[in-house]
Design a protein around this motif. Structure first.
Motif, PDB file in Angstrom:
ATOM      1  N   SER A 228      42.870  44.500  38.187  1.00 47.05           N
ATOM      2  CA  SER A 228      42.280  43.166  38.326  1.00 47.05           C
ATOM      3  C   SER A 228      42.156  42.433  36.998  1.00 47.05           C
ATOM      4  N   ALA A 229      42.478  43.123  35.891  1.00 45.55           N
ATOM      5  CA  ALA A 229      42.305  42.512  34.569  1.00 45.55           C
ATOM      6  C   ALA A 229      43.007  41.163  34.422  1.00 45.55           C
ATOM      7  N   PRO A 230      44.228  40.961  34.948  1.00 41.25           N
ATOM      8  CA  PRO A 230      44.870  39.640  34.796  1.00 41.25           C
ATOM      9  C   PRO A 230      44.231  38.540  35.643  1.00 41.25           C
ATOM     10  N   PHE A 231      43.311  38.896  36.522  1.00 40.21           N
ATOM     11  CA  PHE A 231      42.698  37.922  37.420  1.00 40.21           C
ATOM     12  C   PHE A 231      41.255  37.683  36.966  1.00 40.21           C
ATOM     13  N   ALA A 232      41.047  36.597  36.264  1.00 38.56           N
ATOM     14  CA  ALA A 232      39.735  36.372  35.646  1.00 38.56           C
ATOM     15  C   ALA A 232      38.626  36.232  36.675  1.00 38.56           C
ATOM     16  N   GLY A 233      38.938  35.648  37.811  1.00 39.77           N
ATOM     17  CA  GLY A 233      37.904  35.392  38.796  1.00 39.77           C
ATOM     18  C   GLY A 233      37.789  36.457  39.850  1.00 39.77           C
ATOM     19  N   VAL A 234      37.700  37.712  39.443  1.00 40.89           N
ATOM     20  CA  VAL A 234      37.557  38.830  40.373  1.00 40.89           C
ATOM     21  C   VAL A 234      36.375  39.682  39.935  1.00 40.89           C
ATOM     22  N   VAL A 235      35.532  40.039  40.890  1.00 43.01           N
ATOM     23  CA  VAL A 235      34.410  40.932  40.629  1.00 43.01           C
ATOM     24  C   VAL A 235      34.619  42.206  41.446  1.00 43.01           C
ATOM     25  N   ILE A 236      34.603  43.366  40.771  1.00 38.81           N
ATOM     26  CA  ILE A 236      34.721  44.674  41.426  1.00 38.81           C
ATOM     27  C   ILE A 236      33.350  45.322  41.420  1.00 38.81           C
ATOM     28  N   GLU A 237      32.861  45.703  42.578  1.00 39.57           N
ATOM     29  CA  GLU A 237      31.544  46.327  42.676  1.00 39.57           C
ATOM     30  C   GLU A 237      31.655  47.645  43.443  1.00 39.57           C
ATOM     31  N   ASN A 238      31.205  48.717  42.813  1.00 45.63           N
ATOM     32  CA  ASN A 238      31.168  50.028  43.459  1.00 45.63           C
ATOM     33  C   ASN A 238      29.849  50.143  44.218  1.00 45.63           C
ATOM     34  N   ILE A 239      29.938  50.186  45.543  1.00 44.47           N
ATOM     35  CA  ILE A 239      28.720  50.238  46.365  1.00 44.47           C
ATOM     36  C   ILE A 239      28.630  51.557  47.136  1.00 44.47           C
ATOM     37  N   THR A 240      29.325  52.590  46.632  1.00 44.37           N
ATOM     38  CA  THR A 240      29.414  53.863  47.351  1.00 44.37           C
ATOM     39  C   THR A 240      28.043  54.421  47.714  1.00 44.37           C
TER      40      THR A 240
END
Length: 819
Positions: free
Chosen positions: A567-579
């Motif tokens: 996702s690094a090339p996509f500035a407007g992305v949030v990754i959230e680990n909700i495990t």
């Protein structure tokens, strides 16, 4: 000293120097190794130097085999320096029928990988090792190409090979701190100055936790004390040398927990006691280096006495030296080789209790991974991200002690080791235990493997053949087929991907496109650069710019790293680990809709809630994200809920399902049922070694007009000579059960390997998924299981519900005979 380097390797033992050597061979000569003292300080210098091919995993077997080739031939040919390798061969003896089964399983794996191992009778053992008493012995495992090496000579030969290619080694140069700069470089501060580097590798062995702390990670590694004894002259060996006899092979007795090898005209005997001794748990003494701990033979003399009974000549020698020093153990005794979680271009090459044995191959493996940006073979067994935050101090100590005591333990399929548990649990665990749950651990999560009901023994003996729990699992499978089943799937890794660029990111993530409509579900395989399957995600589109992803329990850290990197090339992305915030409850079977309908106001008919769709609903007032999917191949739902609500949801569904034949079932039943559908499993059937096309997942590959990592490599491999995955039906001998790593034979030669197997109780078939080598025709096969060849044939379609009518809730359109 260089102030800039492409790679800085920290640690000058066998593993670190091997990495430097192999990086230089790959053309990365702008590499520096820093060592706090002398090369081999720590554990390499005092290692016994044993080298083996024996392993239960193909990657580790090949890694160890690479070490043997390197020490035996390559280094001396390249550098002119000796390594002290002795091609003695090796033996493992046993009195146990289960151990003999294990020997045959490893023999079968070796046959596929390309290494021939022999199973010997006691008479054949005596011929190869005349000093051994064979009373009580059932047989022996013979590794003809094993041997032992001088650890210092081998390490120095690798160092010379690295230097000759331009790499630099800085001794007596302790690392003082490690930082990440704003530009993304690593800044390694040493006693001799600072080095900026693109990559940093922790190969610090005994000191790996201290270096890990500098890097910002907590490594699940514990130094354990291991002793071995070097004897004076053994008259029987001296007589053999005088007569011109060849060196005796290394001999191990796994039941008695010792190894014995010839050392000139004497012996080295190494016992592994069951009551293991951790050392320096919270930090290695700063001054420690090339020292040993005082001998403590009282701990091991009973094991040495057993070795003397098996090889009486050992009793005829005095003690020359006792070596008592630390070796490192991880919670599963496999090394940490690969990326450091959450640290771009941070790497680990440490944690091996067999650093010399594995070092040559492990260094080559990681060098390829760093240079090529992906592992050369399936890395799951050694990837450091196979452990998570649950692996705290108590866990790593408990598991290291357990692993040391079981250094020669039998590696059973379906074995669950108890130390360090529990770590991660759901609020419904006590209910499951009251229902008879027999638990397993997956990435720290406690989850039911099966349920012991009626007269089934909760703790049946471990075996390589048909386990005692098979009858209970049959009941679970048939209950899911005929009524309904309830399964805890909370161990899934779970992520949310959101933000204005989420859609573009998901569209470029893998081989399949994400669901285009809200509330729809798809399956996406993320590929490696070479086109292999790096990971598998079930993807649900919750909103226009919000996706919910689930993946395998063991993949949590691996997949979080992957998602953040991609996702690094996509500035407007949030990754959230909700495990850890979500629980997952599966309700599967023909009565699933009726059960859920009783506690929900939502229309759950197939028309209103079709297969592969998702809705937010309320079940008895509990807000649930319901996914109409089923790995069991039956109509059903996964109910994703806040973990705090999981217990109430479990109780509600169990109560509502009581009159509908609802029965709890575990992951063993789920695994058997997915084989009847031909479903592939990540980490077993899906790895970086094979593309999704080779895995038979062409329907999930959308390559036309799209760009994604690995696309071109995948297509090129398909044009060349691809492997292919086959679903096999195996003749049932009533005794054996396929699991993994059995060789597939055709005309007596190995042409493939089983990746997963089991019994399909809904179809009464013994089933396995296997990869077949390029060009293997669709004919009859033989499966080598524990020394016996069983006939098998390839199935053209899934034997259970091939049209997916039951999944869709349309099984009324299907004749019962075709189910």
């Amino acid at each position: 000293m260089r102030q800039h380097a492409r790679v800085v390797v920290i640690g000058g033992g066998a593993m670190g120097v091997s990495l430097l050597y192999h990086l230089a061979k790959r053309g990365w000569s702008d590499a520096v190794l820093v060592e706090r003292q002398e090369l081999t300080a720590g554990s390499t210098w005092h290692a016994a130097g044993l080298c083996t091919h024996f392993a239960h995993n193909a990657t580790i077997m090949e890694m160890r085999a690479h070490s043997v080739r390197l020490y035996r031939e390559v280094l001396t040919a390249e550098t002119g320096l000796p390594t002290g390798f002795h091609a003695s061969g090796a033996l493992r003896v046993t009195r146990s029928p289960e151990r003999m089964a294990e020997f045959r399983h490893v023999q079968g794996l070796g046959r596929f990988v390309g290494y021939d191992f022999n199973i010997l009778t006691p008479a054949e053992l005596k011929k190869i090792y005349p000093l051994c008493e064979t009373d009580g012995i059932l047989g022996a495992f013979h590794e003809p190409h094993d041997g032992h090496v001088d650890p210092t000579l081998a390490t120095n030969a690798m160092a010379a090979g690295a230097r000759s290619r331009g790499a630099e080694i800085l001794r007596h140069n302790p690392v003082q701190s490690i930082e990440r700069t704003a530009s993304g470089e690593w800044l390694v501060r040493t006693a001799q100055g600072d080095i900026r580097a693109e990559h940093v590798v922790n190969a610090a062995g005994t000191w790996c936790r201290e270096v890990g702390t500098m890097m910002g990670i907590d490594l699940p590694v514990v130094p354990m004390l291991h002793q071995y004894v070097v004897t004076d002259t053994v008259p029987e060996i001296a007589a053999r040398i005088a007569a011109g006899e060849k060196e005796l092979p290394i001999i191990r007795d796994p039941e008695e927990s010792w190894y014995l090898r010839q050392e000139r005209d004497g012996y080295i005997v190494g016992p592994y006691e069951k009551a293991a001794h951790p050392w320096a748990i919270d930090g290695v003494p700063p001054a420690f280096g090339m020292e040993l701990l005082p001998p403590d033979l009282d701990r091991v003399e009973h094991i040495i006495a057993l070795a003397m009974e098996r090889v009486p000549a050992l009793a005829n020698a005095g003690i020359k030296t006792v070596v008592n020093g630390p070796i490192t153990f991880t919670p599963d005794a496999n090394p940490l080789v690969g990326p450091a979680f959450g640290l771009p271009n941070g790497w680990l090459l440490t944690g091996s209790s067999m650093g010399v044995m594995e070092g040559g191959g492990a260094g080559a493996f990681l060098a390829d991974w760093i240079v090529d940006s992906e592992p050369p073979r399936d890395a799951l067994a050694i990837d450091p991200r196979r452990f998570g935050n649950y692996a705290d101090r108590d866990y790593r100590v408990d598991k290291a002690v357990e692993c040391f005591g079981l250094q020669f333990g039998v590696h059973y399929p379906y074995e669950e080791r108890e130390a360090g548990r529990p770590r991660r649990t759901t609020p419904a665990l006590d209910i499951q235990l009251s229902q008879g749950a027999v638990l397993g651990a997956a990435y720290g999560w406690e989850r039911p493997n099966w349920f012991a009901t009626g007269n089934f023994d909760r703790d049946p003996p471990l075996t390589f053949k048909r386990p005692g729990w098979l009858g209970a699992v049959k009941g679970e499978c048939l209950a899911v087929r005929d009524s309904a089943g309830l399964i805890d799937l909370s161990a899934f890794s779970k992520f949310e991907v959101s933000g204005p660029d989420a859609e573009a990111f998901m569209a470029a993530l893998g081989a399949n496109t994400p669901p285009s409509r809200l509330g729809r579900i798809g399956l996406i395989h993320v590929l490696s650069e070479r086109g292999g399957v790096a990971s598998e995600f079930t993807v649900t589109r919750l909103e226009q710019h919000r996706f919910y992803l689930t993946s395998a329990a063991l993949a949590e850290r691996h997949d979080e790293d992957l998602l953040r990197a991609r996702s690094a090339p996509f500035a407007g992305v949030v990754i959230e680990n909700i495990t850890e915030r979500r629980g997952v409850l599966g309700v599967m079977g023909p009565n699933a809709a009726e059960i859920l309908q009783a506690v929900s106001q939502v229309d759950l008919s197939s028309a209103a809630f079709p297969w592969l769709s998702a809705q937010t609903i309320r079940v008895a007032g509990i807000k649930v994200t319901a996914l109409r999917v089923s790995y069991a191949g039956e109509s059903g739902w996964e109910l994703h809920v806040q973990l705090a609500q999981f217990r109430r949801l479990y109780e509600t569904i169990a109560k509502a399902g009581a009159k509908h034949g609802l029965r709890p079932f575990g992951v063993y039943a789920l695994n058997f049922m997915r084989l009847e559908k031909g479903y592939r499993g990540w980490g077993a059937d899906l790895t970086t070694e094979r593309t999704p096309l080779e895995a038979g997942l062409g329907a999930l590959v959308k390559a036309d007009g799209r760009s994604f990592v690995g696309r071109e490599a995948m297509l090129e491999r398909q044009k060349a000579s691809p492997w292919r995955m086959a679903l096999l039906e195996i003749d049932d001998d009533g005794e054996r059960l396929p699991f993994y790593s059995h060789a597939v034979l055709q005309d007596g030669r190995p042409v493939g390997v089983i990746t997963s197997g089991g019994y399909g109780f809904r179809t009464s078939k013994l089933l396995a998924l296997a990869y077949l080598r390029p060009g293997v025709p669709e004919r009859e096969f033989g499966i080598s299981i524990l020394g016996k060849e069983l006939a098998a044939h390839e199935l053209r379609e899934a034997p259970y519900d091939p049209r997916n009518l039951r999944l869709r809730g349309l099984d009324h359109l299907q004749p019962a005979a075709s189910v």
